[in-house]
Design a protein around this motif. Structure first.
Motif, short mmCIF file in Angstrom:
data_model
loop_
_atom_site.label_atom_id
_atom_site.label_comp_id
_atom_site.label_asym_id
_atom_site.label_seq_id
_atom_site.Cartn_x
_atom_site.Cartn_y
_atom_site.Cartn_z
N ARG A 1 3.27 0.55 -9.13
CA ARG A 1 2.26 -0.50 -9.35
C ARG A 1 2.64 -1.68 -8.49
O ARG A 1 3.48 -2.49 -8.87
CB ARG A 1 2.22 -0.87 -10.83
CG ARG A 1 1.77 0.26 -11.75
CD ARG A 1 2.05 -0.07 -13.19
NE ARG A 1 3.48 -0.27 -13.40
CZ ARG A 1 4.00 -0.75 -14.52
NH1 ARG A 1 3.22 -1.12 -15.52
NH2 ARG A 1 5.30 -0.90 -14.63
N ALA A 2 2.05 -1.76 -7.32
CA ALA A 2 2.46 -2.75 -6.32
C ALA A 2 1.27 -3.60 -5.88
O ALA A 2 0.14 -3.13 -5.82
CB ALA A 2 3.08 -2.06 -5.11
N GLU A 3 1.58 -4.86 -5.57
CA GLU A 3 0.57 -5.78 -5.04
C GLU A 3 1.19 -6.62 -3.94
O GLU A 3 2.41 -6.78 -3.85
CB GLU A 3 0.02 -6.69 -6.14
CG GLU A 3 -0.85 -5.99 -7.16
CD GLU A 3 -1.58 -6.98 -8.06
OE1 GLU A 3 -2.69 -7.40 -7.68
OE2 GLU A 3 -1.03 -7.31 -9.12
N ALA B 1 0.83 -1.21 0.00
CA ALA B 1 0.00 0.00 0.00
C ALA B 1 0.86 1.26 0.00
O ALA B 1 0.55 2.24 -0.70
CB ALA B 1 -0.93 0.00 1.21
N THR C 1 2.57 -5.12 -12.91
CA THR C 1 2.95 -4.58 -11.61
C THR C 1 4.46 -4.66 -11.51
O THR C 1 5.09 -5.57 -12.05
CB THR C 1 2.32 -5.37 -10.44
OG1 THR C 1 2.60 -6.76 -10.60
CG2 THR C 1 0.83 -5.16 -10.40
N CYS D 1 3.85 1.55 -1.22
CA CYS D 1 4.45 1.67 -2.56
C CYS D 1 3.43 2.25 -3.54
O CYS D 1 3.78 3.09 -4.38
CB CYS D 1 4.94 0.31 -3.04
SG CYS D 1 6.41 -0.29 -2.18
N CYS D 2 2.18 1.81 -3.43
CA CYS D 2 1.13 2.34 -4.31
C CYS D 2 0.96 3.84 -4.10
O CYS D 2 0.75 4.59 -5.06
CB CYS D 2 -0.18 1.62 -4.05
SG CYS D 2 -0.25 -0.07 -4.70
N LYS D 3 1.03 4.30 -2.85
CA LYS D 3 0.90 5.73 -2.56
C LYS D 3 2.01 6.54 -3.19
O LYS D 3 1.85 7.75 -3.40
CB LYS D 3 0.90 5.95 -1.04
CG LYS D 3 -0.37 5.48 -0.35
CD LYS D 3 -0.31 5.77 1.14
CE LYS D 3 -1.58 5.31 1.84
NZ LYS D 3 -1.53 5.55 3.31
#
Length: 205
Positions: free
Chosen positions: A66-68, A58, A89, A60-62
């Motif tokens: 493109r992270a999961e 999360a 991703t 990394c997404c902020k």
């Protein structure tokens, strides 16, 4: 990055995962900032707890990555891994799910946020990024410094050993390999008698 493990207990010969989580959690924001500087890479991150892995993805997404996150309970695990493999991703976080049985040769950055006393486990973690692939000549290993361990970070290059299907992982530009782990392919040791030592040997499979 320096992490204090003085308050981390030991369970079955290795650091207690819950204690590790408490020790690492305060650093997640800073680590995500560092990872964001390498957004052009395919990054696999290892963390001690599922909750931390989710939080790290999360963060990394902020930062526009493109992270999961993936774990053993992820119903869409196959789809998550497929997206990572295709490059849809760029960051995949997991809590020790992908140490074995996972092979994505295009990974060129490993973020190791799971300190361990077990060399074999560390070898497995680093080994996710040391598969040989076309156009790939090095691995970026992002780690930490902490008491009782000798983890390191920096540019590591893969040197193919002719006729063995193996590579030597060594510091970029260095004449010798670095002492990360014992050989992960002892049966091939006789083929590498002339290779520099110490080293980490990695199989292509």
């Amino acid at each position: 990055l320096e992490i204090d493990l003085d308050d981390v207990g030991t369970t079955a010969g290795d650091y207690n995962a819950k204690d590790l989580g408490h020790a690492i959690e305060p650093y997640l924001e800073r680590i995500a900032d560092v990872v964001a500087d390498h957004r052009h890479r395919k990054i696999l991150a290892f963390l001690p707890l599922v909750s931390l892995s989710r939080d790290f993805a999360a963060l990394c997404c902020k930062r526009g990555l493109r992270a999961e996150h993936v774990d053993g309970t992820s119903e869409d695990r196959r789809d998550i891994l497929a997206r990572f493999g295709r490059g849809q991703t760029s960051v995949l976080a997991n809590a020790m799910l992908l140490t074995e049985g996972y092979d994505e040769p295009s990974i060129d950055c490993v973020v190791c946020l799971r300190p361990t006393k077990v060399r074999a486990l560390y070898s497995q973690i680093v080994g996710r990024g040391t598969r040989l692939a076309a156009g790939k000549d090095h691995l970026l290993l992002l780690g930490y410094r902490c008491n009782d361990l000798h983890e390191r970070d920096g540019e590591l290059e893969l040197v193919r050993v002719e006729g063995t299907g193996l590579g030597i992982l060594r510091e970029a530009g260095a004449a010798k390999g670095i002492s990360i782990s014992f050989s992960t392919a002892p049966r091939a040791a006789r083929s590498l008698a002339a290779a520099p030592s110490p080293m980490l040997l990695v199989t292509k499979a």
